[in-house]
Design a protein around this motif. Structure first.
Motif, PDB file in Angstrom:
ATOM      1  N   HIS A  99     -14.502 -54.567 -10.286  1.00 59.74           N
ATOM      2  CA  HIS A  99     -15.721 -55.809 -10.227  1.00 59.74           C
ATOM      3  C   HIS A  99     -16.063 -56.314 -11.594  1.00 59.74           C
ATOM      4  O   HIS A  99     -15.169 -56.153 -12.676  1.00 59.74           O
ATOM      5  N   MET A 113     -23.753 -57.943  -5.752  1.00 64.17           N
ATOM      6  CA  MET A 113     -22.768 -56.670  -6.266  1.00 64.17           C
ATOM      7  C   MET A 113     -22.632 -55.776  -4.902  1.00 64.17           C
ATOM      8  O   MET A 113     -21.439 -55.207  -4.663  1.00 64.17           O
ATOM      9  N   VAL A 159     -15.224 -58.511  -6.965  1.00 61.21           N
ATOM     10  CA  VAL A 159     -14.822 -57.093  -6.400  1.00 61.21           C
ATOM     11  C   VAL A 159     -13.199 -57.457  -5.937  1.00 61.21           C
ATOM     12  O   VAL A 159     -13.062 -58.439  -5.245  1.00 61.21           O
TER      13      VAL A 159
END
Length: 484
Positions: A99, A113, A159
C-alpha cells in the motif's frame, strides 16, 4: 579621492544602499525619509528549533553529505527495462498486499484505502463479495506492507497484489531498481478506492492483455530512457504528476514499432495501444518509478538532511531522510485544496493519499508547476501561482536539476533535493499537486488540487538528525497548548 575613502570601498563618497531584514520598523522609517531600501524576506527559526538547527548545520561534513546525496539523485539515469507480475519481481504471495505511504493497519485505514484493499481481495479471488472481503480484512486475513519497503511506489491507495503487473525501472548510473504498477486511468479505479465489477474486470484485462503486450514491446525495444522523455515532456507543458499528456505520447511513440512487432495477436496489441493512448496519465507510473529509483540512489548518506521519500496512506503523511535510514517521520495527512468533479465538494474529500509525492521528492510534480501553466485549470489557481510555487521551492532545495529544465524560467533546472533544515528554517513547505479521492470506500476520484505536508514531520526529522550531536535533546519540544 583620499586613500582612506578608497579603503572603505567608497562608503563615504557614495549614496548609501540599505538592506533590511526581519521586522519592518527600520525599513518603514527609512522609506518615510525617501531612502531606497531593499527588504529581504527573513524570519527567525521557529522557537525550539534553534539548537537542533545549529547542531545539524554545524556538524562537520553536513554540507558535503548533502552535496553527495543530491549529486547521486541528480545523476541517476532511470530506464524502463521490463514489465512483469508483482508475484515474480516482488515475491508477493497471496494474502500480502502493498500500500501507499508509511506503515498502516486496517483499523486506521481510510475509506479509499479500505476500498482498494477490498478490490484487491476480489481481484485475487480471496473473497466473493465486498462484504466478505471486508470481514476477512477486519479479521486479519491479509498482510499489509508499504510499497516503499519493497523498492516500489503506487499512486493514490497504491495497493499492489500478486497478480498485478509492474513496471521495472533500473538506474543505469547507480544500479538500483524500482517498481510501479500500471496506470488504470481516471474515475472509478482501484487506486482511488473503487472496487465495482467494472474495476475488477479492467484490472483482469490489464493482466491478460496490457501487461504481456507491454512486456513484449519493452523487451523488444531495450532499455527506455525515462529521464530523456521526462525532460522533453517538461518542455511540452507537463509537470509529471497531474499532467502527463506529452510524456504519455512520447513513450508510446518510443514503443510504437515494438508494439507493432510484439509477440501477441494483433487485436490484443490494438487493445493495449487504445487503452494506453486513451489515458493521459499513463506515464505517471513510469515517472514515479523513475523518481523512486533516483531518490533511492540518495539513501543512506550519513549526516545528510535531504528528504528521499514523501508518501501518504490517506491517514498519515510520512517522510524519510537520507541520513536517518528507513525511519519514517509521520503526521496527519491534510485534505488537498482544489477543484471538484460534478457535485462533489470538500466534504467528500479524503485526506491526502498516495506515493506519487515521490515526483516532488525528485524535483518534478508540484516543484515543476511553472513548466505546466495548463495544470492550474485542473488544480485551481492562476498561471502566476504556478510560477510562484516553483520559485518558492528553490528556497528549500539543495540544487537545480541539470536535465529537467523549465522554459518559462529561462530553462532553469527544477528545484531538487528537499532539505529538512531549509524547510524548518524558512517555514516553507513542499507543494504537491495531486488527485483527490472520495472519503467513502468505493467512490473513486472526486477532484484534484494542491496540498502540503504537516510541518511537524520536518521538525521531527531535524531533531532526529540533531540527536547524533552531543548535548542536543533527541526529541523535539512539545507543541504549545492550544488556546481554550
Amino acid at each position: 579621492m583620499t586613500e582612506s575613502a578608497t579603503r572603505l570601498g567608497g562608503l563615504l563618497t557614495r549614496d548609501p544602499a540599505v538592506v533590511t531584514a526581519g521586522v519592518g520598523v527600520l525599513a518603514e522609517a527609512l522609506e518615510r525619509q525617501a531612502v531606497p531600501v531593499e527588504a529581504v524576506d527573513w524570519r527567525p527559526p521557529p522557537e525550539g528549533s534553534e539548537d537542533a538547527l545549529a547542531a545539524v548545520l554545524g556538524r562537520p561534513g553536513h554540507a558535503e553529505a548533502n552535496a553527495r546525496a543530491v549529486g547521486r539523485m541528480l545523476s541517476a539515469r532511470p530506464h524502463l527495462v521490463d514489465v512483469r507480475p508483482a508475484a515474480e519481481v516482488l515475491g508477493l504471495e497471496k494474502g500480502t498486499f502493498l500500500h501507499a505511504g508509511p506503515p498502516l493497519e486496517w483499523e486506521r485505514a481510510s475509506g479509499p484505502m479500505r476500498g482498494a484493499l477490498i478490490g484487491a481481495m476480489l481481484l485475487e479471488g480471496l473473497a466473493g463479495t465486498p462484504e466478505e472481503a471486508e470481514r476477512a480484512l477486519e479479521g486479519g486475513a491479509a498482510t499489509l506492507e508499504p510499497c516503499h519497503h519493497h523498492r516500489a511506489v503506487g499512486p493514490m491507495a497504491g495497493v499492489v497484489s500478486p497478480s498485478m503487473w509492474m513496471l521495472v525501472v533500473e538506474d543505469a548510473e547507480h544500479g538500483g531498481t524500482a517498481y510501479c504498477s500500471l496506470n488504470e486511468g481516471l474515475g472509478k479505479v482501484l487506486r482511488y478506492g473503487a472496487y465495482g465489477p467494472e474495476v475488477i474486470d479492467r484490472l483482469r484485462r490489464m493482466g491478460t492483455v496490457l501487461g504481456p503486450v507491454l512486456r513484449s514491446a519493452v523487451r523488444g525495444h531495450g532499455p527506455v530512457d525515462l529521464l530523456a522523455i521526462m525532460a522533453q515532456a517538461l518542455q511540452m507543458g507537463d509537470e509529471l504528476h497531474n499532467r502527463n499528456r506529452a510524456a504519455t505520447s512520447l513513450l508510446l511513440r518510443e514503443l510504437a514499432a515494438d508494439l507493432a512487432e510484439a509477440d501477441a495477436p494483433r487485436d490484443r496489441v490494438a487493445e493495449a495501444l487504445r487503452f494506453a493512448a486513451a489515458n493521459d496519465h499513463f506515464f505517471l507510473n513510469p515517472a514515479m518509478a523513475a523518481a523512486k529509483a533516483a531518490a533511492d540512489a540518495a539513501r543512506g548518506v550519513p549526516g545528510s538532511s535531504m528528504v528521499v521519500a514523501m508518501a501518504r496512506n490517506g491517514t498519515d503523511f510520512g517522510i524519510q531522510v537520507s541520513g536517518t535510514g528507513d525511519r519514517w517521520f509521520t503526521g496527519p495527512a491534510g485534505v488537498p485544496d482544489g477543484l471538484y468533479l460534478g457535485a462533489y465538494g470538500p466534504a467528500d474529500a479524503n485526506p491526502d493519499i498516495g506515493d506519487s509525492a515521490i515526483t516532488e521528492t525528485a524535483g518534478v510534480g508540484g516543484f515543476a508547476l511553472a513548466a505546466a501553466p495548463a495544470i492550474v485549470r485542473f488544480v485551481g489557481g492562476e498561471v502566476p501561482d504556478a510560477l510562484a510555487a516553483t520559485q518558492r521551492m528553490y528556497e528549500i532545495t539543495l540544487a537545480e536539476h541539470p536535465v529537467l529544465q523549465i522554459p518559462l524560467l529561462s530553462f532553469r533546472g527544477t528545484p531538487s533535493g528537499i532539505d529538512v533544515t531549509r524547510v524548518v528554517r524558512t517555514g516553507i513547505l513542499p507543494v504537491i499537486d495531486t488527485g483527490i479521492a472520495g472519503r467513502e470506500a468505493g467512490t473513486g476520484q472526486v477532484g484534484a488540487g494542491l496540498v502540503s505536508p504537516p510541518a511537524g514531520v520536518f521538525r521531527d526529522a531535524l531533531h532526529a538528525l540533531a540527536a547524533e550531536a552531543p548535548g542536543v535533546p533527541a526529541t523535539p519540544p512539545a507543541e504549545p497548548a492550544a488556546a481554550p
